[in-house]
Design a protein around this motif. Structure first.
Motif, PDB file in Angstrom:
ATOM      1  N   GLN A 111      29.444   5.328  -6.777  1.00  0.00           N
ATOM      2  CA  GLN A 111      29.201   6.766  -6.699  1.00  0.00           C
ATOM      3  C   GLN A 111      28.871   7.352  -8.062  1.00  0.00           C
ATOM      4  OE1 GLN A 111      32.206   9.096  -4.731  1.00  0.00           O
ATOM      5  NE2 GLN A 111      32.311   7.692  -2.992  1.00  0.00           N
ATOM      6  N   GLY A 112      28.063   8.375  -8.051  1.00  0.00           N
ATOM      7  CA  GLY A 112      27.745   9.065  -9.292  1.00  0.00           C
ATOM      8  C   GLY A 112      26.737  10.162  -9.019  1.00  0.00           C
ATOM      9  N   LEU A 113      26.652  11.086  -9.935  1.00  0.00           N
ATOM     10  CA  LEU A 113      25.697  12.173  -9.798  1.00  0.00           C
ATOM     11  C   LEU A 113      24.318  11.610 -10.118  1.00  0.00           C
ATOM     12  CD1 LEU A 113      26.220  15.116  -9.048  1.00  0.00           C
ATOM     13  CD2 LEU A 113      26.349  15.643 -11.453  1.00  0.00           C
ATOM     14  N   ARG A 114      23.379  11.831  -9.218  1.00  0.00           N
ATOM     15  CA  ARG A 114      22.082  11.174  -9.244  1.00  0.00           C
ATOM     16  C   ARG A 114      21.007  12.198  -9.584  1.00  0.00           C
ATOM     17  NH1 ARG A 114      20.756   9.368  -3.348  1.00  0.00           N
ATOM     18  NH2 ARG A 114      22.844   8.502  -3.560  1.00  0.00           N
ATOM     19  N   GLY A 162      32.934  14.767  -6.909  1.00  0.00           N
ATOM     20  CA  GLY A 162      32.147  14.127  -7.964  1.00  0.00           C
ATOM     21  C   GLY A 162      32.667  14.402  -9.360  1.00  0.00           C
ATOM     22  N   TRP A 184      20.477  17.208  -8.894  1.00  0.00           N
ATOM     23  CA  TRP A 184      21.520  16.202  -9.054  1.00  0.00           C
ATOM     24  C   TRP A 184      22.323  16.149  -7.766  1.00  0.00           C
ATOM     25  CZ3 TRP A 184      22.205  13.297 -13.606  1.00  0.00           C
ATOM     26  CH2 TRP A 184      21.358  13.645 -14.662  1.00  0.00           C
ATOM     27  N   ARG A 228      21.448   7.365 -11.266  1.00  0.00           N
ATOM     28  CA  ARG A 228      22.761   7.864 -10.890  1.00  0.00           C
ATOM     29  C   ARG A 228      23.736   7.547 -12.015  1.00  0.00           C
ATOM     30  NH1 ARG A 228      24.734   4.416  -6.016  1.00  0.00           N
ATOM     31  NH2 ARG A 228      22.702   5.051  -5.222  1.00  0.00           N
ATOM     32  N   HIS A 240      25.324  14.035  -5.536  1.00  0.00           N
ATOM     33  CA  HIS A 240      26.431  13.075  -5.495  1.00  0.00           C
ATOM     34  C   HIS A 240      26.722  12.760  -4.041  1.00  0.00           C
ATOM     35  CE1 HIS A 240      30.261  11.251  -6.931  1.00  0.00           C
ATOM     36  NE2 HIS A 240      30.648  11.574  -5.731  1.00  0.00           N
ATOM     37  N   ASP A 241      26.582  11.511  -3.649  1.00  0.00           N
ATOM     38  CA  ASP A 241      26.832  11.101  -2.273  1.00  0.00           C
ATOM     39  C   ASP A 241      28.219  10.473  -2.210  1.00  0.00           C
ATOM     40  OD1 ASP A 241      26.951   9.974   0.213  1.00  0.00           O
ATOM     41  OD2 ASP A 241      24.942   9.115   0.157  1.00  0.00           O
ATOM     42  N   ALA A 242      29.171  11.233  -1.676  1.00  0.00           N
ATOM     43  CA  ALA A 242      30.562  10.771  -1.656  1.00  0.00           C
ATOM     44  C   ALA A 242      30.835   9.815  -0.514  1.00  0.00           C
ATOM     45  CB  ALA A 242      31.512  11.973  -1.584  1.00  0.00           C
ATOM     46  N   GLY A 252      29.689  15.329  -0.184  1.00  0.00           N
ATOM     47  CA  GLY A 252      28.780  15.199  -1.316  1.00  0.00           C
ATOM     48  C   GLY A 252      28.747  16.462  -2.137  1.00  0.00           C
TER      49      GLY A 252
END
Lengths: 372, 372, 372, 372
Positions: free
Chosen positions: B289-292, D251, B278, A292, B280-282, B265
Motif C-alpha cells: 500500500q502507498g499513496l500513488r 494512508g 494521489w 506509489r 491510496h488503495d487500502a 481508500g
C-alpha cells in the motif's frame, strides 16, 4: 572488532542494539582493536566494549573470540580476514573486499576453505539490509516487475565541490585504490546485481577527475583518483544498466538512487529518503497506474517487526543492526540443510571488484567494451 | 461575453479553443461587452471576438445571440443573468453566483423557470473540470474510497502577506461581499460537496482579518473582509470536513488542496500540481500500500482524449475549455431523456452560498453550530 | 503551415493564441497544407485556418504568405524548407532538422543565404521555451551555478514497454532515421548544450534495441531503430554530461529530466512537472541549504507576464505559443542592431545532428570516443 | 526506568546509545521496573539493564538511583513522579503529564518544590528533539519567519480505519483519558506553542467519534473517546493556528505535519519524512523564491555533530537519545547561572493539558470560545 572510526562506530551501534531488537543469541562485545592505545581505550569505553587491544593477531588467537568484525581501511582487509578465517573465526568484513584483485582472490580462497569448515565469511554491503531495498528485492523475486529491461543507478555526493578542499588519503590512488567508483560506485553496482538477480557480463566505463589538483601540505598536489565515473553494464539476464557516481554533485548528500524498469512494473529508491520505496504496477488499469510511495514501516515489511509501530521511520544506522542480525542467524543456522547463509560473501565481493576493474579498464581503452 | 478582465481572458481562450480540441458544434464568438468602449474594442481585437459593445441589454436582446457568458464582478451577476435567462438565452455565470443570498435566490427562481423552458443556467466552478479532480470524482463514484469519513480541504494563497500592500475593492465588504472565504473558500467547499457527493448540513466557522488596516488613498483604512477563514463541516452522508483558507499563507501561490479519507481508500490533490491525483488503495495487501501519483494525462482520463499524448500535461486554463465543452454538450443534449445536464447550476450556487453564510453566522455567534 | 497531425495541432493552437497573450503583430492563419484533401479540409475548419491546400509548392509561391511553418515528418523537411527559404519566406521548421546530415547541410546553406537576406530560419526545439527551463538558462547566465561541472540528463517514456505493441514507421530506420535517440534524445542533448552554453566536443555512446522483433503486418518484423540509448559527453567549457533515453522506461510518461551541478549551485527540472524549477544555492550558509522548488508562475519569470496570476500553472502546449511569440519578435526586430534573433537556427540543428551521429558512430566503434 | 513496553524500549535504546554518540557523563542502567516479574526480567536482559524489580517504591528509595524515567501508562504518572521527586530524584516523565488536570496540578507543585532543590522534572515531548524541528525552532528564533501569523498543524494516523478493529483500553475514556486529541493532538499543540514561542489564549474545538461502536469481548461496545478532533487556537503573540488530528486518516501512518506562515518566511515539516525541513525565505527576490528542502543531516544542524556524515539520515528513535542527552546536560549544568534547563517541564505539561481540556470544553459548549 578491528577499527573504531566511522564504520567502527556504526558497527558498534549494531552489536549493542541487535539483541534488544531481534530474537538472536546474545553476543558479548569482547575486544575492540586499534593501533593507537589511548584512542582505542577511549573508543572501548565510549562504544561499550569489554576490553581494548592494539595487536589484532593476539586477539584473533584467543579462544573466547568467535566473530571478527573488520572495520579497518581496505588495504588491511586481506591480511586480517585471512588470518581470522584460518584461526577458525567467522568474519564480517566491511566493503570493499580489498584494494586490489590479487588480494581479493586470496581472500576468496581462504573464505571457501573456511566455509567448507562451517565458518561464515560475510561482506558488509549494508545497504542490502535497508528495508526498502529488501522489499524491492522481494518485489522483483515475486515477479512484480516482470522481465527487468533497464536499470538506472547513481550515487551522488557533493563533499568535493569546493575546489579548495584539501588533499587526503581518499584522493590518492596508493591509499584509496580508487575514488568515487570504488567508494560509492561499488554500492550502486552491488544494488544493480543484487536487485535484478543478474550478473554483469560486459562493461563500458568512463572516469573523470574534475578538479585535478588540490592543496596539499606542500602546495598543489595531483588528485590521482576519480571524482566521478559512469558505466554502462550488460547483465546476464538481458537487462541493461547505467551507473553514474560523483563526489561533485552539488546538493546531493548521500543520494544512492536506483530505478528498475520491467515489463510488468517499475521501482524507484533514493537513500536520502530511505524509508520509501516507489512502486509502479503496470498490470493495473491504465487510468489508475502511478508510482506509489510505500512507506516501509509496516510489520509486514522486511526487518520491521522488530522495531516500532507503523509510520515510525528508521535511520541510516538501523541497516547495520539488520546486517548483524542476519550474520548471527547465518551462524546459528549454518548446519541446517535449508539455511540461506549470508549474502554477499567474499566471492560476491570479488565478482563486484572485477566489474569495477572492468570500468577502469574500459576507460583506459577509450571506452571499449570489457567482457567479464 | 460580458466582461473582459482576467476571467474574460480565460473564457475567451476556452471559446477559441474548444472546437479544435473537442467534437462540439462550432460557436461564433459574436460580441464582447464592456463599459469602456476603447478598452472593450481592444479586447475584442486581442481576444478575437467579432464585435464589441458597451450595452449588455442591447446585446442580450439580439436574435443572433444564443449563449451569454457572464464574467463581470459578482455584484452585477444577478441583473445580467436574470435578464439573459428571461430573454431565452443559455447562461454561463462565473462564480460566485451573487454577492448576497437574496439576489442568489432571485437568480435561482429565474434559472428554474428557464430550465423548464429548456435553457441551461450554468455556474462556473471551473475546477470541477480539472481532469485530476474529475478523476477523483470518478474514483469516489466507483466506490474506490468506500465510505468517506473525513475530508481535509484548504485553499492557500499569499498575495496579502505584505502588510504594506494597499487597499483595493477586494478588501472592502461593500464591493467584494467577503474575503478569502467567498473568493477561494467557495472553491474548497464546492469540492468538498462535489467530490463526496454529500451536502453540508451543519457548520462551525471562524473568520480573521490578520492585517486589519492597510494603506488607502487617504491614509490607513480598515480592511472589512476576512484574510483567512476556517470551517468545520458536517455532511449528510456522515463525512466530516475541515476547510482552511488564507491569503496570508506565505509561499502558497494557488494551493487548493483536498484530501479524502474513506474506509477503502484515500485521495489527495493540490492545484499547484494539477496534473497529479494521489490515490491510496487500502484494499491492497498492506506491504504494497502507498499513496500513488497518477499522472492524469492518459486517454483513459477525463477530457484527455482531446489533447496531447500521455505525459504532456495540461495547464490551469484547459479546465475552462472543458467547461465550455460540457456546456455545449449540455445544450446539444438537453432534449434527450438521458442527458446529464450541466452541474453546478444556479441552485447549487445558492446552496453553496448558504454554507458560506453559515460560516459567517457561526463566527458571529462565537463558533456555535449553524444548521442548514 | 504544412502538416496537420500532432505537431500541426500544437502549432495551430500557438498561432491562434499568441496575439491574445502577447503584444505581437497579428498574423493571419492563411493556409494549412496536407496531401489528403478531405483530411486537410477538416483540419482547416477544426484548427481555424482560412484556407487549405494540397500542394505546398503553390502555397510557398504565394505573395500573401510570409511565414512557412513546417510540421511534416522529418524526411520532408529539407525539400520544403529550402524551397520556402529560396522563395523569401521566414521558416519555422519542427525538429529534427532532417533525417540525415547531408540534407541538414544543404538546409544550413540555404538558411545562411536567407539569413543574409534578412529572413529567419527557426528550428522548433520548443522545450527551450518552457518557462522553468528559460529560468534555468537565466540562472546559469547570471552565474548562479558558478562553473558547471556535471550534467545528468535523461528523457524516459514507456510507450514501447508492451512487447506485443506492433511495428510502425517510427520503428523502421528508413522512415524514422533513428529511434529514441533522434526523437527524444535530441531534446535532452539540446538542453545540455543550451543550458550550459557549451558545445559537445567528444562523445561516447551506446544504442540498444531491447525488443528486437515486433508484430508487423506479415508476422514478426525486425525493429531497426534503438529503443534506448546512452551517451557520455564532453563539452567545450569543461562540463561532463550523461544522457539516457528510453521508450521502455515503465511508468515514465514524458520524463525529460535535467540536472546541472556547478561550483556555486545546482538545478533540477522534470518535464512531467514543468512549472517547477528546483534550485540549490550552494553559497548560502550550510545549515539552510537545500533544493528549492520555484513555482515558475510569477510575472518576474520568463513569458509569465502574459498569462495568469501567480500559481496558475501552464501546460505543455503554452511553450508553443512562446515559440511563435519569439519568432514574431525576431522577425519584427531583425533589422535592429541589438536584435537577438531566434535560437536555435538551422546551424544549431546541424550541430546537434552531428552529436547524435557521433553517438551512433561511437556505438558502432564499440564505444570509442568520437571527437567533434 | 519504570515501564518496559513500547516507550520503555525506545527509552532504553536512548540510554544505551547516548554516551556513544554524545559527550555526556556515563549513566549506569541500574534497574528496570514492571509488575510482571517474568516479563520485566526478560526485558531487563533484552534491553540490557543491570537489574529488574517489581516494586517501584523500593527502587525509588535506593541511594544508587539518581534519575527515574517513567514510561508507564498515563494514569500512573502522578503517583510515581511525585514520589520520585520527593525522594530527591531527577525525573523524566513520558507525555501526557497525567490523565486529568487535578493530578497534573499536584505534579507541578511537587516539581516546583523539587526544582527549587536543584532537581530536574522533565516531560517527554520527544519530537522537540527531532533535528528538523529543532532547526525550525532556531529559524523562528533567528527571525527568519518574521511575525508568525498562521499555523497549520495536523497529526494523522490510520490504525482505526477498519471498523471491525476491536475495543482496547485506548478507546475507553476511563483508561485513556481521551482519544486522538490527548494521544497525538497533544504533540501537535505542543509543536504549535513550542515553535511559535507563543501560548494559546483561546480555543474553539470539535471532537468526533466516527465509528461509535466496536466489537468488544461481549459484543459491540461504545467507543468513549474521540477518533478525530479539530481545534482553532489564538496565541498570545497574535498567531492563529488550526489543529486537526485523526486515527481514521486512511494512508497516513504517523503524519505529524506543521506549517508556519510568517511575514518573512514559512516552514513545513512532516514526521513521515523527519530528516527534511522545508523553508521558504520570502525576503529573496521573487523570481527565486520557493520552498526549500533542507536535508537536516549537516554537522551545523542541531544534534547532528554526534552522528554520521552528511546525508546519512536519522530515524524516529534518535530523538529519544537527544532527549536523554539534553536531560543529562541539564542535570550537569543545573548549578550554572547560564544553564538553560530542560524544556518542557511539568508546568509546560499542565499548560498543554489545559489547552486540550479547553478543546473538549468548547466542543461540549457547541463550539464556543474557551479563554485560557
Amino acid at each position: 572488532m578491528i577499527g573504531y572510526a566511522f564504520m567502527g562506530r556504526a558497527h558498534s551501534q549494531a552489536w549493542r542494539t541487535v539483541a534488544a531488537a531481534f530474537d538472536v543469541p546474545e553476543i558479548a562485545r569482547r575486544v575492540i582493536v586499534g593501533r593507537d592505545e589511548d584512542a582505542v581505550a577511549a573508543a572501548a569505553q565510549r562504544l561499550d566494549w569489554e576490553e581494548h587491544a592494539t595487536d589484532w593477531r593476539e586477539v584473533i588467537a584467543r579462544d573466547d573470540i568467535d566473530i571478527v568484525d573488520i572495520c579497518t581501511p581496505g588495504f588491511l582487509h586481506a591480511e586480517i580476514a585471512i588470518a581470522a578465517l584460518e584461526a577458525g573465526k567467522h568474519v564480517l568484513c566491511e566493503k570493499p573486499l580489498a584494494n586490489d584483485t590479487a588480494e581479493a582472490e586470496q581472500m576468496v580462497a581462504a573464505a571457501e576453505a573456511a566455509q567448507a569448515r562451517g565458518q561464515i565469511a560475510a561482506l558488509g554491503f549494508t545497504y542490502r539490509r535497508v528495508p526498502a531495498l529488501a522489499l524491492a528485492k522481494r518485489f522483483v523475486e515475486d515477479g512484480r516487475l516482470g522481465t527487468i529491461r533497464q536499470v538506472k543507478a547513481s550515487y551522488l555526493q557533493d563533499w568535493l565541490v569546493d575546489e579548495d578542499a584539501g588533499m587526503s588519503w581518499r584522493l590518492r590512488r596508493e591509499t584509496a585504490g580508487s575514488g568515487a567508483l570504488g567508494d560509492i560506485g561499488s554500492h550502486a553496482v552491488d544494488q544493480v546485481q543484487h536487485l535484478t538477480g543478474q550478473q554483469v557480463t560486459a562493461v563500458r566505463g568512463r572516469l573523470a577527475t574534475i578538479v585535478p589538483r588540490r592543496p596539499g601540505e606542500d602546495g598543489l598536489e595531483d588528485v590521482t583518483v576519480d571524482d566521478a565515473a559512469w558505466a554502462s553494464l550488460e547483465l546476464d539476464g538481458g537487462a541493461l544498466a547505467s551507473v553514474e557516481v560523483s563526489r561533485m554533485a552539488t546538493g546531493a548528500k548521500n543520494r544512492l538512487s536506483v530505478e528498475l524498469f520491467g515489463s510488468a512494473g517499475a521501482l524507484r529508491f533514493d537513500l536520502e529518503s530511505p524509508n520509501e520505496l516507489w512502486f509502479h504496477d503496470a498490470t493495473l488499469p491504465v487510468a489508475e497506474q502511478g508510482l506509489r510511495r510505500v512507506l516501509v514501516t509496516e510489520p509486514e515489511h522486511p526487518y520491521l517487526e522488530a522495531w516500532w509501530p507503523q509510520g515510525h521511520v528508521l535511520g541510516w544506522e538501523n541497516a547495520f543492526t539488520h546486517q548483524v542480525r542476519d550474520l548471527l542467524i547465518a551462524i546459528r543456522d549454518r548446519e541446517r540443510p535449508d539455511a540461506s547463509g549470508f549474502s554477499p560473501d567474499f566471492a560476491d565481493g570479488l565478482a563486484l571488484q572485477r566489474v569495477l576493474d572492468a570500468v577502469i579498464a574500459s576507460d583506459a581503452a577509450d571506452g571499449a567494451t570489457i567482457t567479464l
